[in-house]
Design a protein around this motif. Structure first.
Motif, short mmCIF file in Angstrom:
data_model
loop_
_atom_site.label_atom_id
_atom_site.label_comp_id
_atom_site.label_asym_id
_atom_site.label_seq_id
_atom_site.Cartn_x
_atom_site.Cartn_y
_atom_site.Cartn_z
N ASP A 79 9.83 5.10 -4.11
CA ASP A 79 9.09 4.44 -5.18
C ASP A 79 10.07 3.99 -6.27
N ARG A 80 11.09 4.78 -6.51
CA ARG A 80 12.09 4.43 -7.52
C ARG A 80 12.85 3.15 -7.12
N THR A 81 13.23 3.05 -5.85
CA THR A 81 13.90 1.84 -5.37
C THR A 81 13.01 0.63 -5.54
N PHE A 82 11.74 0.77 -5.18
CA PHE A 82 10.76 -0.32 -5.33
C PHE A 82 10.65 -0.72 -6.79
N ASN A 83 10.54 0.25 -7.67
CA ASN A 83 10.39 -0.02 -9.09
C ASN A 83 11.64 -0.71 -9.65
N ASN A 84 12.82 -0.24 -9.26
CA ASN A 84 14.05 -0.88 -9.73
C ASN A 84 14.14 -2.33 -9.27
N TYR A 85 13.69 -2.59 -8.06
CA TYR A 85 13.67 -3.96 -7.56
C TYR A 85 12.72 -4.82 -8.39
N LYS A 86 11.52 -4.33 -8.62
CA LYS A 86 10.53 -5.10 -9.39
C LYS A 86 11.02 -5.39 -10.80
N ARG A 87 11.82 -4.50 -11.35
CA ARG A 87 12.35 -4.71 -12.70
C ARG A 87 13.63 -5.54 -12.71
N GLY A 88 14.08 -5.97 -11.53
CA GLY A 88 15.26 -6.80 -11.45
C GLY A 88 16.57 -6.05 -11.56
N ARG A 89 16.54 -4.75 -11.37
CA ARG A 89 17.76 -3.94 -11.50
C ARG A 89 18.64 -4.02 -10.26
N HIS A 90 18.06 -4.25 -9.10
CA HIS A 90 18.84 -4.44 -7.88
C HIS A 90 17.99 -5.11 -6.82
N GLU A 91 18.64 -5.58 -5.78
CA GLU A 91 17.94 -6.22 -4.67
C GLU A 91 17.65 -5.19 -3.59
N LEU A 92 16.59 -5.42 -2.87
CA LEU A 92 16.27 -4.56 -1.74
C LEU A 92 17.21 -4.87 -0.58
N LYS A 93 17.61 -3.85 0.12
CA LYS A 93 18.38 -4.02 1.34
C LYS A 93 17.61 -3.29 2.42
N LEU A 94 16.83 -4.06 3.17
CA LEU A 94 15.95 -3.48 4.17
C LEU A 94 16.57 -3.57 5.55
N SER A 95 16.39 -2.51 6.33
CA SER A 95 16.81 -2.53 7.72
C SER A 95 15.80 -3.37 8.51
N LEU A 96 16.13 -3.65 9.75
CA LEU A 96 15.22 -4.45 10.58
C LEU A 96 13.86 -3.80 10.73
N TRP A 97 13.82 -2.48 10.93
CA TRP A 97 12.52 -1.82 11.10
C TRP A 97 11.74 -1.85 9.79
N GLN A 98 12.43 -1.82 8.65
CA GLN A 98 11.74 -1.90 7.36
C GLN A 98 11.16 -3.30 7.14
N VAL A 99 11.89 -4.32 7.56
CA VAL A 99 11.37 -5.68 7.48
C VAL A 99 10.12 -5.80 8.36
N LYS A 100 10.18 -5.20 9.55
CA LYS A 100 9.03 -5.21 10.45
C LYS A 100 7.82 -4.54 9.78
N ARG A 101 8.04 -3.42 9.12
CA ARG A 101 6.95 -2.73 8.43
C ARG A 101 6.39 -3.57 7.28
N LEU A 102 7.28 -4.27 6.56
CA LEU A 102 6.83 -5.14 5.48
C LEU A 102 5.94 -6.24 6.04
N ILE A 103 6.36 -6.84 7.15
CA ILE A 103 5.55 -7.89 7.79
C ILE A 103 4.23 -7.31 8.28
N GLN A 104 4.23 -6.09 8.81
CA GLN A 104 2.98 -5.45 9.23
C GLN A 104 2.04 -5.28 8.05
N ALA A 105 2.57 -4.85 6.92
CA ALA A 105 1.74 -4.69 5.72
C ALA A 105 1.17 -6.03 5.28
N MET A 106 2.00 -7.07 5.35
CA MET A 106 1.53 -8.39 4.98
C MET A 106 0.42 -8.86 5.92
N GLU A 107 0.56 -8.60 7.20
CA GLU A 107 -0.48 -8.98 8.16
C GLU A 107 -1.77 -8.23 7.90
N LEU A 108 -1.68 -6.94 7.54
CA LEU A 108 -2.88 -6.17 7.18
C LEU A 108 -3.59 -6.79 5.98
#
Length: 80
Positions: free
Chosen positions: A38-67
């Protein structure tokens, strides 16, 4: 829906906010679903750093978007 003029490597905050709204999830739930803290997510939303997602994390993000009835096409395109 996506304004990709400033960020190309990560989903814009606008997209993530819409995703949370459509799913009815809290930020911590989405973060856990895609395998980040949650801290990483929050830091990204506040512009403190960029997300670096692995391939499986990108897949999970796309799954959430499809839901949520969204498509990976809602993500920004890479710069040309």
């Amino acid at each position: 829906m996506v304004d990709d003029s400033s960020r190309y490597s990560n989903p814009p905050e606008k997209t993530l906010t819409e995703l949370l709204k459509r799913l009815g999830w809290k930020q911590s739930q989405l973060a856990a679903f895609i395998g980040i803290t949650d801290r990483t997510f929050n830091n990204y939303k506040r512009g403190r750093h960029e997300l670096k997602l692995s391939l499986w994390q990108v897949k999970r993000l796309i799954q959430a978007m499809e839901l949520a009835g969204m498509s990976y096409d809602d993500l920004p395109d890479p710069p040309t």
